[in-house]
Design a protein around this motif. Structure first.
Motif, mmCIF file in Angstrom:
data_model
loop_
_atom_site.group_PDB
_atom_site.id
_atom_site.type_symbol
_atom_site.label_atom_id
_atom_site.label_comp_id
_atom_site.label_asym_id
_atom_site.label_seq_id
_atom_site.Cartn_x
_atom_site.Cartn_y
_atom_site.Cartn_z
ATOM 1 N N ILE A 106 44.270 12.937 -15.551
ATOM 2 C CA ILE A 106 44.198 11.651 -16.265
ATOM 3 C C ILE A 106 44.402 10.542 -15.234
ATOM 4 C CG2 ILE A 106 45.252 10.247 -18.081
ATOM 5 C CD1 ILE A 106 46.495 12.974 -19.134
ATOM 6 N N THR A 107 43.432 9.669 -15.104
ATOM 7 C CA THR A 107 43.600 8.521 -14.214
ATOM 8 C C THR A 107 43.960 7.314 -15.075
ATOM 9 O OG1 THR A 107 41.976 9.474 -12.705
ATOM 10 C CG2 THR A 107 42.517 7.148 -12.374
ATOM 11 N N GLU A 108 45.182 6.850 -14.908
ATOM 12 C CA GLU A 108 45.673 5.729 -15.721
ATOM 13 C C GLU A 108 44.966 4.436 -15.297
ATOM 14 O OE1 GLU A 108 47.568 6.456 -18.119
ATOM 15 O OE2 GLU A 108 48.883 8.107 -17.575
ATOM 16 N N PRO A 109 44.929 3.441 -16.209
ATOM 17 C CA PRO A 109 44.230 2.177 -15.866
ATOM 18 C C PRO A 109 44.746 1.552 -14.565
ATOM 19 C CG PRO A 109 44.822 2.210 -18.191
ATOM 20 C CD PRO A 109 45.436 3.444 -17.583
ATOM 21 N N ALA A 110 46.042 1.730 -14.281
ATOM 22 C CA ALA A 110 46.593 1.129 -13.050
ATOM 23 C C ALA A 110 46.220 1.952 -11.805
ATOM 24 C CB ALA A 110 48.109 1.023 -13.167
ATOM 25 N N GLY A 111 45.604 3.107 -12.010
ATOM 26 C CA GLY A 111 45.122 3.887 -10.871
ATOM 27 C C GLY A 111 45.892 5.161 -10.578
ATOM 28 N N GLN A 112 47.123 5.264 -11.084
ATOM 29 C CA GLN A 112 47.871 6.488 -10.789
ATOM 30 C C GLN A 112 47.331 7.677 -11.615
ATOM 31 O OE1 GLN A 112 48.910 3.989 -12.602
ATOM 32 N NE2 GLN A 112 50.850 4.314 -13.617
ATOM 33 N N THR A 113 47.520 8.900 -11.076
ATOM 34 C CA THR A 113 46.968 10.070 -11.777
ATOM 35 C C THR A 113 48.077 10.945 -12.331
ATOM 36 O OG1 THR A 113 46.819 11.178 -9.653
ATOM 37 C CG2 THR A 113 44.793 10.249 -10.509
ATOM 38 N N ARG A 114 47.755 11.592 -13.463
ATOM 39 C CA ARG A 114 48.648 12.548 -14.098
ATOM 40 C C ARG A 114 47.887 13.840 -14.256
ATOM 41 N NH1 ARG A 114 51.024 12.452 -19.394
ATOM 42 N NH2 ARG A 114 49.508 11.006 -20.261
ATOM 43 N N TRP A 115 48.571 14.960 -14.065
ATOM 44 C CA TRP A 115 47.929 16.264 -14.206
ATOM 45 C C TRP A 115 48.601 16.987 -15.366
ATOM 46 C CZ3 TRP A 115 43.951 17.813 -10.789
ATOM 47 C CH2 TRP A 115 43.695 16.907 -9.760
ATOM 48 N N LEU A 116 47.841 17.141 -16.455
ATOM 49 C CA LEU A 116 48.417 17.712 -17.665
ATOM 50 C C LEU A 116 47.978 19.171 -17.808
ATOM 51 C CD1 LEU A 116 50.085 16.965 -20.206
ATOM 52 C CD2 LEU A 116 47.921 16.307 -21.297
#
Ligand SMILES: N[C@@H](CCC(=O)N[C@@H](CS)C(=O)NCC(=O)O)C(=O)O
Length: 130
Positions: free
Chosen positions: A103-113
């Motif tokens: 998941i690439t958040e609008p602010a640019g950071q990524t999350r791996w779910l």
């Protein structure tokens, strides 16, 4: 011993893989129909998502079914045969396990779910109609 175990699981995957794909095809749900503007917005949101997966993994098939049910054009990345995707998943996500939703958040950071159940809950929370 390691060779025997690896061969066993490889054979199991070869036998069960086509069944997973057949079951997925036969039980594929109808896709949600949205108004064109609403679908365009969903399509746009899906561009910040990517599913790392194996074609014949039953947990991945579960997530793909939900993507289909919610009409989500999320990019699928093969982490089984594509070395680049596999390395990216392991290095950035932290585990060599599928399914995993990047998941690439609008602010640019990524999350791996990780985990099919978690991914499905996330998709429903974001995209299922109220
Ligand atoms: N509880 C997890 C199970 C996921 C799982 O076991 N995935 C297997 C593939 S079917 C995997 O990634 N195994 C590690 C590997 O193949 O390297 C889920 O629901 O997502």
């Amino acid at each position: 011993m390691k060779f025997v175990i690896r061969t066993f699981f490889k054979t199991l995957r070869l036998v069960l893989g086509p069944l997973v794909l057949l079951r997925e095809r036969l039980t594929r749900p109808a896709g949600l129909v949205r108004a064109p503007a609403a679908q365009a917005q969903v399509d746009q949101q899906c561009q910040s998502l990517a599913l790392y997966q194996y074609a014949t993994c039953p947990f991945c098939a579960k997530v793909r079914q939900e993507m289909h049910r919610l009409s989500l054009p999320i990019e699928k990345r093969d982490a089984q045969h594509d070395v680049k995707n596999r390395e990216e998943l392991t290095r950035q996500g932290g585990h060599t396990k599928v399914p995993c939703l990047k998941i690439t958040e609008p602010a640019g950071q990524t999350r791996w779910l990780y985990d099919s159940g978690e991914i499905i809950s996330y998709l429903r929370g974001q995209f299922a109609p109220a």
